[in-house]
Design an enzyme around this catalytic site. Structure first.
Site, short mmCIF file in Angstrom:
data_model
loop_
_atom_site.label_atom_id
_atom_site.label_comp_id
_atom_site.label_asym_id
_atom_site.label_seq_id
_atom_site.Cartn_x
_atom_site.Cartn_y
_atom_site.Cartn_z
N GLN A 1 3.11 -7.94 2.07
CA GLN A 1 2.98 -6.52 1.71
C GLN A 1 1.64 -6.41 0.99
OE1 GLN A 1 4.37 -3.51 2.19
NE2 GLN A 1 2.79 -2.71 0.84
N GLY B 1 10.53 1.34 1.69
CA GLY B 1 11.23 1.90 2.83
C GLY B 1 10.51 1.50 4.09
N GLY B 2 9.21 1.71 4.07
CA GLY B 2 8.41 1.34 5.22
C GLY B 2 6.98 1.12 4.80
N GLU C 1 3.09 1.25 6.71
CA GLU C 1 2.44 1.71 7.93
C GLU C 1 1.43 0.72 8.51
OE1 GLU C 1 2.15 2.84 4.81
OE2 GLU C 1 0.16 3.64 4.38
N HIS D 1 7.60 9.35 9.05
CA HIS D 1 6.64 9.15 7.96
C HIS D 1 5.63 8.03 8.28
CE1 HIS D 1 5.37 9.14 3.66
NE2 HIS D 1 5.13 7.86 3.93
N GLU D 2 6.15 6.86 8.61
CA GLU D 2 5.23 5.73 8.85
C GLU D 2 4.36 5.99 10.09
OE1 GLU D 2 4.96 4.03 6.35
OE2 GLU D 2 6.90 4.42 5.42
N HIS E 1 1.38 8.15 9.29
CA HIS E 1 0.27 7.41 8.67
C HIS E 1 -0.74 6.93 9.71
CE1 HIS E 1 0.95 7.15 4.38
NE2 HIS E 1 2.17 6.66 4.51
N GLU F 1 -0.57 9.86 1.05
CA GLU F 1 0.88 10.11 1.06
C GLU F 1 1.27 11.59 1.16
OE1 GLU F 1 2.84 7.82 1.78
OE2 GLU F 1 1.64 6.05 1.34
N ASP G 1 -0.32 0.38 -8.18
CA ASP G 1 1.06 0.44 -7.73
C ASP G 1 1.84 1.49 -8.54
OD1 ASP G 1 3.05 -0.56 -6.04
OD2 ASP G 1 3.93 -1.65 -7.72
N TYR H 1 3.26 12.02 -3.37
CA TYR H 1 4.04 12.37 -2.17
C TYR H 1 4.40 13.85 -2.14
CZ TYR H 1 4.78 7.40 -1.12
OH TYR H 1 4.60 6.08 -0.80
N ARG I 1 14.86 -2.88 -2.02
CA ARG I 1 13.98 -1.71 -1.90
C ARG I 1 13.86 -1.03 -3.25
NH1 ARG I 1 15.04 3.37 2.20
NH2 ARG I 1 13.23 4.59 1.62
N1 BES Z 1 2.44 3.31 2.25
C1 BES Z 1 3.71 3.53 1.69
C2 BES Z 1 4.25 2.36 0.92
C3 BES Z 1 3.38 1.92 -0.24
C4 BES Z 1 2.71 2.82 -1.04
C5 BES Z 1 3.26 0.59 -0.52
C6 BES Z 1 1.91 2.37 -2.09
C7 BES Z 1 2.49 0.14 -1.58
C8 BES Z 1 1.80 1.03 -2.37
C9 BES Z 1 4.74 3.95 2.76
O1 BES Z 1 4.20 4.71 3.77
C10 BES Z 1 5.77 4.81 2.10
O2 BES Z 1 5.41 5.86 1.64
N2 BES Z 1 7.02 4.38 2.09
C11 BES Z 1 8.12 5.16 1.58
C12 BES Z 1 8.80 5.78 2.74
C13 BES Z 1 9.27 7.15 2.60
C14 BES Z 1 8.41 8.12 1.90
C15 BES Z 1 9.76 7.69 3.94
C16 BES Z 1 9.06 4.22 0.87
O3 BES Z 1 8.84 3.01 0.90
O4 BES Z 1 10.02 4.67 0.26
ZN ZN Z 2 3.73 6.65 3.07
#
Ligand code: BES
Ligand code: ZN
Length: 622
Positions: free
Chosen positions: A160, A289-290, A292, A316-317, A320, A339, A396, A404, A577
């Site tokens: 990651q 969650g995911g 991209e 969502h992903e 991106h 985001e 982070d 978001y 998660r």
């Molecule tokens: N890119 C993000 C995950 C991320 C953000 C990892 C910042 C590390 C640092 C990913 O696209 C995301 O937003 N995931 C969300 C999914 C949701 C909004 C559908 C998650 O993990 O909850």
């Molecule tokens: Zn995202």
């Protein structure tokens, strides 16, 4: 020369102190512009353009080792190139075809950003070979034992890299504004398949050696690798799913709409530029969650609900692939551009495919969670501004509803001010014009000014960029979104409040969104008997839907509803998660008994978590 060279990294860290530099007569003519506070690299002088990565994956030593060969463009003809590293063991560096080692130095360790790796080069140097291995506890990597996988037979590794963890497994100029193409040769145990954010194999081969190519230039936070007992199933010509064998059918069923989603996204904002779009479903310890990763989204198995109710994650992903992977936040302070845009795009896809009410419900759920976040942070907190400043902090920490949801509502406000059709055509050309480039907060506001506002005072006032971007909280004139379906739940909620009898309610509140809204809007002072009756009616404690489990266990922790503790414990131990873990632990630690329970559970759970998750929870429980 050598001495001066060894001094440089130290000086660069303190590059703000120009006077001191002059006094020491250091030969740097131009001050180095550090536009990205989270990278030591010197892209204005010498920038990477391509990577050839060769790595062996060693499950016994829990280590990657090999060589990163970087092609560079030394625009300023400087004698030094700087990479970001964290915890890496740099064994040797060579230049072009030379066999002799080049001079290199690692600077002092900084808390979040690691160490700069400075390499002495000449203006003619084209390629840099860095021989290295990853350190113990490399933060990007999670090494899973067979026990931690679905199949229980083979180990698993995944990375990651976002936000600044790529440097813990690759020495790289780790800033989202720096893009490069790559190839990779990865050697893994023969029983396992390797996948990357690139063109991917669909089956294992006999040699355990896999070759990858990513022909589009990407930033290092999109570098990704997964290794495990993984199989593939096609959805259509350009989409498909990867998962462990025992999960594959279920995953294929859940994500059956993937192909349609890509088509819908293309209709909205232009061609999908990455070739294939596949999703890899990881073991449950995946901290997000995911993610991209280009061509291959990494996803948590907690979205495999069995009824396709959590597929907004795919939208969502996938989104991106435009917002983020094509047009990329220039630094982590511009994170909302990744985001917020993606949430907006995600809801547009959902609206097209599943109708406006579906998108509206998601919007209201998002709004409610944004209000909670603003309350938690404080309405006046500078961290509730879209242009947050994460300098000297871990970016982070930027993963909050501000980027978001506040980002989403700002874009939604622009849409309202100028009309959907006009905003869509603006976005379409925006993705086109800035494809494979990066975007800053200020440049985006400039875009709105020149392309949408164009001197029109009325539109300018309606958009109100200043309040949205530079001020904390939400603008005064903002109106909360309303969902008709949720309004009906409020009516049922009122009736329940008087009758205290939930029997039959589950026929009226049946979709996941509605159940989530119902749980989240139960009265603050609800009694244990009522909770028990609701649980009997809906079976929330034993739900197979992770979103519902998270909401319900958080409520259980708040109300001390002990019946839900065993499944809650099970959930906290098996799911990694972070978004689900945090609210439950946060609620538990509010009382001494709860805190005791949280610590007890965490003792068994922590070994299952990725560093991203355990770092956050360590902080919470300390
Ligand atoms: N890119 C993000 C995950 C991320 C953000 C990892 C910042 C590390 C640092 C990913 O696209 C995301 O937003 N995931 C969300 C999914 C949701 C909004 C559908 C998650 O993990 O909850
Ligand atoms: Zn995202």
């Amino acid at each position: 020369m050598k001495k001066l060279f060894l001094l440089l990294p130290v000086l660069i860290i303190f590059s703000c102190n120009q006077d001191k530099k002059k006094a020491e007569n250091v030969a740097i003519e131009e001050p180095i512009k550090r536009q990205d506070p989270h990278s030591f690299s010197n892209p204005e002088q010498c920038i990477v353009t391509h990577l050839d990565l060769k790595l062996k994956v060693n499950f016994t030593a829990k280590e990657l080792n090999g060589e990163a060969v970087w092609t560079i463009n030394n625009t300023q003809k400087v004698d030094e190139v700087i990479f970001d590293t964290k915890g890496l063991n740099i064994e040797k560096v060579t230049l072009d075809n030379q066999t002799d080692s080049a001079f290199f130095a690692l600077g002092d360790e900084e808390e979040f950003t690691g160490k700069p790796l400075s390499i002495q080069i000449t203006p003619q140097t084209k390629k840099i070979h860095i021989f290295y291995s990853t350190g113990e506890n490399a933060a990007a990597l999670q090494w899973l034992t067979a026990q931690q996988t679905a199949g229980k037979k083979q180990p698993y590794l995944f990375t990651q890299s976002e936000a600044i963890l790529a440097r813990t497994w690759i020495p790289t100029q780790d800033s989202p504004a720096i893009r490069f193409t790559y190839t990779a040769d990865i050697t893994v145990p023969k029983e396992l398949l390797a996948l990357m954010s690139a063109q991917n194999p669909t089956v294992k081969n006999e040699t355990g050696q896999y070759h990858f190519e990513q022909k589009q230039a990407i930033p290092s936070y999109l570098m990704a690798l997964a290794v495990g007992d993984i199989t593939f199933k096609a959805i259509d010509n350009r989409t498909g799913v990867y998962a462990e064998p025992s999960m594959l059918e279920k995953v294929g069923y859940e994500f059956a709409d993937m192909g349609k989603m890509v088509n819908t996204a293309e209709k909205l904002y232009g061609d999908y530029r990455w070739g294939r779009y596949d999703i890899l479903v990881l073991p449950p310890s995946f901290p997000f969650g995911g993610m991209e990763n280009p061509m291959l989204t990494f996803a948590t198995p907690t979205v495999i609900a069995g009824d396709r109710s959590l597929v907004s994650l795919v939208a969502h992903e996938l989104a991106h692939s435009w917002s983020g992977n094509l047009v990329t936040n220039a630094t982590w302070n511009d994170f909302w551009l990744n985001e917020g845009f993606t949430v907006y795009f995600e809801r547009r896809i959902l609206e097209e495919l599943y109708g406006p009410e579906e998108a509206k419900m998601q919007e209201v759920l998002g709004y409610n969670s944004l209000m909670e976040t603003i309350q938690d942070l404080g309405e006046k907190s500078p961290d509730t501004r879209l242009n947050v400043d994460f300098t000297n902090r871990d970016p982070d920490g930027g993963v909050s509803d501000i980027a978001y949801e506040k980002g989403y509502f700002f874009l939604k406000n622009i849409e309202k001010a100028i009309g959907k059709t006009q905003f869509d055509s603006f976005l379409k050309s925006y993705f086109n014009e800035y494809a494979f480039k990066s975007m800053t907060n200020d440049r985006f506001l400039e875009e709105i000014n020149t392309k949408l506002i164009k001197g029109n005072e009325e539109i300018k006032n309606k958009i109100n960029s200043y309040a949205w971007v530079y001020q904390p909280g939400l603008p005064k004139e903002f109106k909360a979104p309303v969902s008709t379906k949720f309004k009906q739940i409020e009516i049922l909620q009122k009736a329940l409040n008087t009758s205290k009898n939930p029997v039959g309610l589950s026929n009226k509140i049946s979709s996941t969104n509605e159940k989530l809204y119902f749980i989240n809007t139960l009265p603050q002072n609800i009694g244990l008997n009522e909770i028990q009756a609701i649980d009997k009616e809906f079976g929330f404690s034993n739900s197979g839907n992770a979103e519902i489990q998270c909401a319900w266990y958080t409520l259980a922790a708040k109300t001390k509803y002990a019946v839900a503790y065993p499944p809650m414990k099970n959930f906290l131990i098996n799911v990694g998660r972070r978004k689900f873990l945090m609210p439950i632990y946060k609620e538990l630690i509010k009382t001494p008994e709860g805190k005791k329970l949280a610590k007890e559970i965490y003792l068994s759970a922590r070994p299952n978590y990725h560093s991203v998750a355990y770092n956050s929870i360590d902080n919470l429980l300390k």
